[in-house]
Each structure stands twice: as structure tokens, then as C-alpha cells.
Design a protein around this motif. Structure first.
Motif, PDB file in Angstrom:
ATOM      1  N   GLU A  19       0.829  -1.201   0.000  1.00  0.00           N
ATOM      2  CA  GLU A  19       0.000   0.000   0.000  1.00  0.00           C
ATOM      3  C   GLU A  19       0.868   1.257   0.000  1.00  0.00           C
ATOM      4  O   GLU A  19       0.579   2.243  -0.682  1.00  0.00           O
ATOM      5  CB  GLU A  19      -0.916   0.010   1.227  1.00  0.00           C
ATOM      6  N   GLY A  20       1.959   1.215   0.772  1.00  0.00           N
ATOM      7  CA  GLY A  20       2.853   2.370   0.844  1.00  0.00           C
ATOM      8  C   GLY A  20       3.490   2.709  -0.493  1.00  0.00           C
ATOM      9  O   GLY A  20       3.513   3.872  -0.908  1.00  0.00           O
ATOM     10  N   ALA A 143       8.552   2.442   5.091  1.00  0.00           N
ATOM     11  CA  ALA A 143       9.590   1.949   4.191  1.00  0.00           C
ATOM     12  C   ALA A 143       9.030   1.781   2.784  1.00  0.00           C
ATOM     13  O   ALA A 143       9.708   2.069   1.792  1.00  0.00           O
ATOM     14  CB  ALA A 143      10.145   0.623   4.703  1.00  0.00           C
ATOM     15  N   GLY A 144       7.790   1.315   2.697  1.00  0.00           N
ATOM     16  CA  GLY A 144       7.142   1.189   1.389  1.00  0.00           C
ATOM     17  C   GLY A 144       7.000   2.537   0.717  1.00  0.00           C
ATOM     18  O   GLY A 144       7.214   2.676  -0.495  1.00  0.00           O
ATOM     19  N   LEU A 147      10.609   3.595  -0.526  1.00  0.00           N
ATOM     20  CA  LEU A 147      10.988   2.863  -1.724  1.00  0.00           C
ATOM     21  C   LEU A 147      10.087   3.238  -2.892  1.00  0.00           C
ATOM     22  O   LEU A 147      10.523   3.312  -4.041  1.00  0.00           O
ATOM     23  CB  LEU A 147      10.929   1.356  -1.478  1.00  0.00           C
ATOM     24  N   GLY A 148       8.818   3.501  -2.588  1.00  0.00           N
ATOM     25  CA  GLY A 148       7.880   3.890  -3.634  1.00  0.00           C
ATOM     26  C   GLY A 148       8.266   5.190  -4.306  1.00  0.00           C
ATOM     27  O   GLY A 148       8.032   5.379  -5.503  1.00  0.00           O
ATOM     28  N   LEU A 149       8.876   6.113  -3.538  1.00  0.00           N
ATOM     29  CA  LEU A 149       9.315   7.370  -4.133  1.00  0.00           C
ATOM     30  C   LEU A 149      10.384   7.128  -5.191  1.00  0.00           C
ATOM     31  O   LEU A 149      10.347   7.695  -6.281  1.00  0.00           O
ATOM     32  CB  LEU A 149       9.860   8.297  -3.041  1.00  0.00           C
ATOM     33  N   VAL A 150      11.341   6.274  -4.853  1.00  0.00           N
ATOM     34  CA  VAL A 150      12.416   5.965  -5.803  1.00  0.00           C
ATOM     35  C   VAL A 150      11.864   5.173  -6.984  1.00  0.00           C
ATOM     36  O   VAL A 150      12.122   5.488  -8.151  1.00  0.00           O
ATOM     37  CB  VAL A 150      13.546   5.190  -5.113  1.00  0.00           C
ATOM     38  N   ALA A 151      11.096   4.128  -6.675  1.00  0.00           N
ATOM     39  CA  ALA A 151      10.535   3.299  -7.737  1.00  0.00           C
ATOM     40  C   ALA A 151       9.611   4.108  -8.633  1.00  0.00           C
ATOM     41  O   ALA A 151       9.591   3.928  -9.857  1.00  0.00           O
ATOM     42  CB  ALA A 151       9.780   2.118  -7.131  1.00  0.00           C
TER      43      ALA A 151
END
Length: 463
Positions: A19-20, A143-144, A147-151
Motif C-alpha cells: 500500500e505504501g 519503508a514502502g 521505496l515507492g518514491l524511488v521506484a
């Protein structure tokens, strides 16, 4: 912690991690989506609002479903729906298709999240052990997000549609291993009534409230219709209360609202989420559309917010043990207030060094606010109503996010008017930033009221 409990925690944290990254990647991809599909600012914010409104509108029904049909069954079913409609969003060719996909994905999350949190709280006794498990759960969501920002930056640079396709892979893995690892002591033996009318009234009330806020961007046009929208929303809120009072199996047992700590936690969650999501929307448009940054550069700029993934599991529990939940949450609001105040100086000549303190402060604010708000919302609540309590606080978070996005979009569009110059767009974003500022200030005031006990002494007022 037994090996099976650890395995279940991994799967459940994987879902909240999913979800994050889903939410974070979408935030980064918004300008690319606007450019490809030709969406207005209002429709663009509605892409995010559709998800959070579906989330908020069905969260309480999701909590009730977990209590009736079994937490494991509801969790896995919702995860499957999330997978299907997340993939569908990647095929959207028009705005309405994207809005529909996001709304259903949000509704699936509304069933998945309270079931997941209830599965965690059911496997750990109330106290430090449960607090630690909840903190791990909350930090995994953070953390999600990081990582979601980078992804999101990487995928949006290729094609924004991959932002929707990527979560499908993780969801498929969780669906494959989840049934073997998750256990549920309560398989859902209570076949009580399902309060569908209450869910419909609640969802309609929130949808109309958010829509009414977005209509305020043009106060001179159709004001009678706008007031009719708000009136209809108020009537649906009233209908929801009456339905719950009359229902033999309500979504919300109104007696649970007698908990002062629960009320404060929900108000705090609503205001914190409204300010947080509103700020992210402003920052993403500012960095990409005004400064001309790439999605990847924007991802890296916002990644400082992800410091909460490190701070939340390490520092926040210690602060809670020493100062109590309410004081820690209040500190989070004050840090958020400082963040928005600093960011209001944004200009065309801003460097990342100038905006970094704001990002860092917001990450710390999230670390201090999110986990303790979740703990206060479920502290002292009967075991069989944990699904309801977690559903309430998550409803408040998502509804607050929708209102924050609608408010930012409405004020920004109103200030911009027909102007198209970069200077006018910058000024509109500065004024829109007043929404997160006001929400954070009000949230700090709400939490400060929980610091005084009945005897007038300074202490926490928890459940």
C-alpha cells in the motif's frame, strides 16, 4: 515470537508495504499522468482522492467484515481484488477509467488494512509487545513509501503505467505464500448482519463532502449547487447515525465513541493525513511543473521524508515509553507545522539545500505521529472490537487525505483563475499551502487537549 507468528507478520507487513509503495509511486507520476491524459488540476487531485475515498468509505465495512467472516479470509480476498484493479489502472486511457480503477483499489485496501492490523493485534498481547509489533507494521508502511518514491521516479521516467503494474507482482507473491503462513484464531463464526445501508450512507457522505470542497474553487459559479452538495452530505451523515442507532449489527457501535482517546486519535489522524497528503501534492507539482525536475529528481528530493522508516521503530517507542503517546503525537504535529512554514518560502531559485530541512522535518513528524496515533486508537478497546477501532482510525486517515487534497486543489485553482504564467502558478501553490498549515495547527491543538486530566494535572488522557 514463534516462527509462524513471524511469518504471518512478514506477510501482513508486505501488504502494508504494498500500500505504501502504491500511494508513493502515484504521487510521483501525477504530472506525467496529467501530460498524457490531459487532466485538469482538480481531476488530477481526484485521481488520488478516488483511492482514499474508496478506502475511507468502506473501511468500517472492512473492519466489520473481518470480525464477521474472519480476518484471514477477508484479508486474502481483498488482496486479490487489489491486484486485479491495480493492474486495470495501468490500462486506463481516459480520466474516468483511472478514477474508477483507483476507487475500487481503495475499496479493496479498506477491507485489507483493518483485517491485517486486526490479525497483528490478535497475535500479540496488549502492552509493549503489541506496541512493538504495531510499530514494525507502521514502519514497514513508511519503508514502502520511501521505496515507492524511488521506484515511482524510475517507473514514471519509463512510462507512468508501470506505476500501476508493479504492485501486481508483489501482490501476486503475497497471495501465493499468505494462505500458508497466516493463521486466524477467529475464523469468523459470527454470521451477523452486514450493514450495507450504513456503508452506502457513509461513503456517499464523504464523497459529497470532498466534491463540495473542490467546487469551492469557483465560488461565483453555481454556489446554490455547491450548497446543495454540502446539504446532501450533511443529510447522509445524519442518515448514517440514524442507521447505526437502529441497526442490530451496526458498522459503528456508537458507544465506542465515548472514548476520549479514540476521538482525539481519529481527529488527529484526519488532520495529520490531510496536511501530509496536501503537502505532497503541492510539492510534486512545484518540483516537476515549475522547477522542471524529472520524476527521478523529485523522488530523490522527497525521499528524505522516508527517514521515518528508520526513526519510527528505533526512537519512537522509546519516546512513547518516556513521554507517552499524546506528547509524542503533539511533537509530530509541531514538526509538521514547522515543515510547512519553511516550505512556504518556495521560489524559482530554490535549491534542494533550501527545501531539505522541510523534507526532513516532515519525515520526523510522520515517525512521531503515525504509530502512536494507531496505538491510542486501539488502546483499551475490547479485543472483539479491534477491527472496528482500527477501521475508524484508518477511515479518519483516508477521509482526511481526501479533504486535504480537495482543499489544496480548490484553493490553488481559485487563486490561479485563468492565469497561466509561472509566477501565478507559484503564488497559487503558496496560498494552497495554507491548508496543510491550518490542519497541522488544528491537530496540535486537538492533541494538546489530551494533556490535561480531570484533576487539572498535566498527564496523558489515554483510553
Amino acid at each position: 515470537m514463534s516462527a509462524r507468528a513471524a511469518g504471518a507478520l512478514i506477510v501482513l507487513c508486505g501488504a502494508i508495504f504494498l500500500e505504501g509503495i502504491d500511494v508513493a509511486m502515484l504521487n510521483i507520476a501525477l504530472p506525467a499522468i496529467r501530460a498524457d491524459l490531459g487532466l485538469s488540476t482538480t481531476t488530477l487531485s481526484a485521481v488520488v482522492s478516488a483511492y482514499v475515498l474508496g478506502y475511507a468509505g468502506f473501511m468500517l465495512l472492512g473492519g466489520r467484515a473481518a470480525d464477521i467472516f474472519g480476518k484471514k479470509r477477508v484479508f486474502l480476498t481483498a488482496l486479490a481484488v487489489f491486484l486485479a484493479f491495480s493492474g486495470l489502472g495501468g490500462f486506463a486511457s481516459e480520466g474516468w477509467m483511472l478514477l474508477l480503477a483507483r476507487f475500487v483499489t481503495g475499496a479493496a485496501s479498506a477491507f485489507m488494512t483493518p483485517a491485517g492490523l486486526a490479525l497483528i493485534t490478535a497475535n500479540f498481547p496488549e502492552g509493549p509487545q503489541r506496541n512493538r509489533a504495531v510499530m514494525i507494521y507502521a514502519s514497514t508502511a513508511s519503508a514502502g513509501f520511501s521505496l515507492g518514491l524511488v521506484a515511482g521516479g524510475l517507473l514514471a521516467a519509463i512510462d507512468w503505467r508501470w506505476v500501476f503494474f508493479a504492485p501486481v507482482v508483489l501482490a501476486a507473491i503475497l497471495l501465493a505464500i499468505g494462505p500458508r503462513l497466516i493463521t486466524d484464531r477467529d475464523a469468523g463464526t459470527d454470521r451477523g448482519k452486514f450493514d450495507i445501508p450504513g456503508a452506502i450512507a457513509l461513503t456517499g457522505a464523504m464523497l459529497l463532502a470532498a466534491y463540495g470542497v473542490t467546487r469551492l474553487e469557483h465560488p461565483g459559479e453555481g454556489m446554490q449547487w455547491t450548497m446543495a452538495v454540502f446539504s446532501a452530505s450533511a443529510l447522509l451523515w445524519l442518515a448514517f447515525i440514524l442507521i447505526e442507532r437502529a441497526s442490530s449489527a451496526p458498522l459503528v457501535r456508537l458507544g465506542i465513541l465515548r472514548s476520549g482517546a479514540l476521538i482525539r486519535a481519529n481527529l488527529g489522524a484526519l488532520l495529520f493525513a490531510g496536511s501530509f497528503f496536501g503537502f505532497q501534492f503541492i510539492a510534486s507539482l512545484y518540483l516537476q511543473e515549475l522547477l522542471g525536475w524529472t520524476p527521478m529528481q523529485t523522488s530523490l528530493a522527497l525521499m528524505a521524508i522516508g527517514i521515518d522508516a528508520v526513526v519510527a521503530p528505533i526512537l519512537t517507542p522509546r519516546l512513547v515509553d518516556r513521554f507517552g503517546n499524546v506528547r509524542v503525537i503533539l511533537a509530530g504535529f509541531l514538526l509538521a507545522l514547522a515543515c510547512y512554514g519553511l516550505f512556504s518560502r518556495m521560489g524559482f531559485d530554490w535549491t534542494y539545500a533550501a527545501m531539505f530541512p522541510s523534507m526532513l522535518l516532515l519525515g520526523l513528524a510522520f515517525a512521531l505521529g503515525y504509530g502512536p496515533l494507531t496505538i491510542v486508537a486501539t488502546d483499551g478497546i475490547a479485543e472483539d472490537e479491534h477491527g472496528l477501532a482500527s477501521g475508524l482510525v484508518n477511515t479518519a486517515i483516508q477521509f482526511g487525505a481526501a479533504l486535504g487534497l480537495s482543499g489544496v486543489s480548490a484553493i490553488g485553482a481559485y487563486m490561479l483563475g485563468d492565469a497561466i504564467s509561472p509566477e501565478a502558478r507559484l503564488e497559487s501553490l503558496r496560498v494552497a499551502l495554507l491548508v496543510p498549515l491550518a490542519a497541522a495547527a488544528l491537530g496540535a491543538l486537538v492533541m494538546a487537549t489530551g494533556l490535561r486530566g480531570r484533576d487539572g494535572s498535566r498527564r496523558e488522557a489515554v483510553a
